[in-house]
Design an enzyme around this catalytic site. Structure first.
Site, PDB file in Angstrom:
ATOM      1  N   GLN A   1       2.412 -15.526  27.702  1.00  8.16           N
ATOM      2  CA  GLN A   1       1.100 -15.202  27.132  1.00  8.16           C
ATOM      3  C   GLN A   1       0.539 -14.030  27.667  1.00  8.16           C
ATOM      4  O   GLN A   1      -0.461 -14.163  28.634  1.00  8.16           O
ATOM      5  CB  GLN A   1       0.148 -16.434  27.516  1.00  8.16           C
ATOM      6  CG  GLN A   1      -0.928 -16.415  26.437  1.00  8.16           C
ATOM      7  CD  GLN A   1      -0.667 -16.949  25.091  1.00  8.16           C
ATOM      8  OE1 GLN A   1       0.204 -17.851  24.867  1.00  8.16           O
ATOM      9  NE2 GLN A   1      -1.222 -16.114  24.069  1.00  8.16           N
TER      10      GLN A   1
ATOM     11  N   HIS B   1       9.703 -13.234  32.228  1.00  9.12           N
ATOM     12  CA  HIS B   1      10.144 -13.093  30.909  1.00  9.12           C
ATOM     13  C   HIS B   1       9.542 -11.953  30.198  1.00  9.12           C
ATOM     14  O   HIS B   1      10.120 -11.322  29.284  1.00  9.12           O
ATOM     15  CB  HIS B   1       9.347 -14.357  30.242  1.00  9.12           C
ATOM     16  CG  HIS B   1       9.448 -14.436  28.979  1.00  9.12           C
ATOM     17  ND1 HIS B   1      10.724 -14.718  28.069  1.00  9.12           N
ATOM     18  CD2 HIS B   1       8.644 -14.436  27.801  1.00  9.12           C
ATOM     19  CE1 HIS B   1      10.696 -14.565  27.021  1.00  9.12           C
ATOM     20  NE2 HIS B   1       9.291 -14.647  26.697  1.00  9.12           N
TER      21      HIS B   1
ATOM     22  N   LYS C   1      17.310 -11.532  17.255  1.00  5.64           N
ATOM     23  CA  LYS C   1      16.702 -13.130  17.222  1.00  5.64           C
ATOM     24  C   LYS C   1      15.109 -12.994  16.615  1.00  5.64           C
ATOM     25  O   LYS C   1      14.606 -12.010  17.336  1.00  5.64           O
ATOM     26  CB  LYS C   1      16.806 -13.607  18.439  1.00  5.64           C
ATOM     27  CG  LYS C   1      16.287 -15.142  18.557  1.00  5.64           C
ATOM     28  CD  LYS C   1      16.096 -15.676  19.892  1.00  5.64           C
ATOM     29  CE  LYS C   1      14.554 -15.240  20.431  1.00  5.64           C
ATOM     30  NZ  LYS C   1      14.283 -15.913  21.719  1.00  5.64           N
TER      31      LYS C   1
HETATM   32  C1  R5P Z   1      13.308 -15.145  24.642  1.00  2.00           C
HETATM   33  O1  R5P Z   1      12.548 -14.289  24.414  1.00  2.00           O
HETATM   34  C2  R5P Z   1      13.889 -15.437  25.917  1.00  2.00           C
HETATM   35  O2  R5P Z   1      14.525 -14.515  26.629  1.00  2.00           O
HETATM   36  C3  R5P Z   1      14.590 -16.676  25.845  1.00  2.00           C
HETATM   37  O3  R5P Z   1      15.663 -16.413  24.910  1.00  2.00           O
HETATM   38  C4  R5P Z   1      13.870 -17.998  25.305  1.00  2.00           C
HETATM   39  O4  R5P Z   1      12.923 -18.151  26.134  1.00  2.00           O
HETATM   40  C5  R5P Z   1      14.749 -19.267  25.230  1.00  2.00           C
HETATM   41  O5  R5P Z   1      14.163 -20.150  24.663  1.00  2.00           O
HETATM   42  P1  R5P Z   1      14.991 -21.321  23.829  1.00  2.00           P
HETATM   43  O6  R5P Z   1      15.857 -21.924  24.976  1.00  2.00           O
HETATM   44  O7  R5P Z   1      13.702 -22.206  23.444  1.00  2.00           O
HETATM   45  O8  R5P Z   1      15.444 -20.655  22.561  1.00  2.00           O
END
Ligand code: R5P
Length: 295
Positions: free
Chosen positions: A95, A128, A192
């Site tokens: 955030q 992140h 993605k």
């Molecule tokens: C996304 O932007 C991050 O790099 C991770 O891919 C993400 O946080 C993974 O989340 P989840 O395991 O819920 O798909």
């Protein structure tokens, strides 16, 4: 310098202490019956020039955050001159701005409190979102575990390896590139999208040169496991031999491990940023290297 091992990262603090050849400060912690946290230094640290608090903020993150705040507050309150914090998993780093009207800016609040409590520098691992660190006025250092994760997999007799980023964010592709360069492999990425309202994830399949090869999916966080599982599924479908998953912060919530296994993941490897049985790579060496480079 003395090292303070917070409740979430005691083992990691011991490793940092050994590598730095800096003693661990003696501390006592407990939880009162109502759940409140108690912390004390079990030695006189008031004349200590420098402390490094090691406390990762993986779930239950709100508990770990308050523990960090109390340790930092105590150290400064008792007169320690300089306090650095090593927070491998910096919670609330999603955030960084108001994506939807009226949202809280949680990463800004964490920054504000850490600074107000007197942190002199923040060290973290594969944050992140780098924009979060621009909210700090104190020096911040974003280290990456992707090279060490790649080195771990190199011991698996890899066949013509290729490193894959499961999303196309610049920072994610950069991590895959670091990992690939470390073991002399190629890298590629998938695209993605996540729905901000439902959290649903869609990974777009594209043709990759993976047939008969071992692949390593490198990501910063595995939370629900959907992102990494989608990537593993696509790689297996396109004929990849073994698909390893390396992640800096293996939160692995809910059904994440089942999803990854069902997708065909060969091995899931995390770091000691999150203490669980997948923590096979330590982030202590990258911290120590950075600290030594800064001194
Ligand atoms: C996304 O932007 C991050 O790099 C991770 O891919 C993400 O946080 C993974 O989340 P989840 O395991 O819920 O798909």
């Amino acid at each position: 310098m003395k090292i303070v091992g917070g409740p979430s990262s005691k083992e990691l603090a011991r490793k940092v202490s050994a590598l730095l050849n800096a003693p661990l400060a003696l501390t006592k912690t407990k939880r009162f019956p109502d759940g409140e946290f108690y912390f004390k230094f079990d030695e006189d640290i008031s004349s200590e020039d420098e402390l490094l608090i090691v406390q990762s903020l993986y779930p239950p993150q709100d508990l770990h955050i308050l523990e960090l705040f109390l340790m930092l507050h105590t150290a400064r309150d008792l007169g320690v001159n300089s306090v650095k914090v090593f927070v491998p998993y910096l919670a609330y780093s999603r955030q960084d701005r108001r994506y939807l009207k009226g949202e809280c800016l949680s990463s800004g609040m964490i920054a504000e409190i850490l600074e107000n409590l007197g942190a002199d520098a923040l060290y973290t691992v594969d944050v992140h979102n780098r924009r979060v660190l621009s909210m700090y006025k104190i020096p911040t250092y974003n280290l990456t575990a992707s090279r060490d994760l790649a080195r771990y997999f190199a011991s698996r007799a890899l066949v013509d390896p290729i490193v894959i980023s499961p999303d196309d964010e610049e920072i994610a592709i950069e991590r895959a590139r670091y990992a690939a360069e470390t073991i002399g492999a190629e890298y590629d990425f998938l695209e993605k999208k996540r729905d901000r309202h439902t959290g649903e994830i869609v990974t777009y399949e594209k043709q990759m040169n993976v047939k008969g090869r071992d692949a390593i999916v490198i990501d910063d966080i595995i939370s629900t496991g959907k992102t990494a599982a989608n990537a593993v599924k696509i790689l297996k479908k396109q004929g990849a031999q073994r698909v390893f998953v390396g992640v800096s912060h293996a939160l692995l919530l809910g059904e994440a491990v089942r999803l990854l296994n069902e997708a065909g993941a060969e091995e899931i490897v995390g770091t000691d940023s999150v203490m669980n049985k997948y923590a096979k790579v330590s982030v202590a060496p990258i911290l120590v290297k950075t600290l030594k480079g800064n001194s």
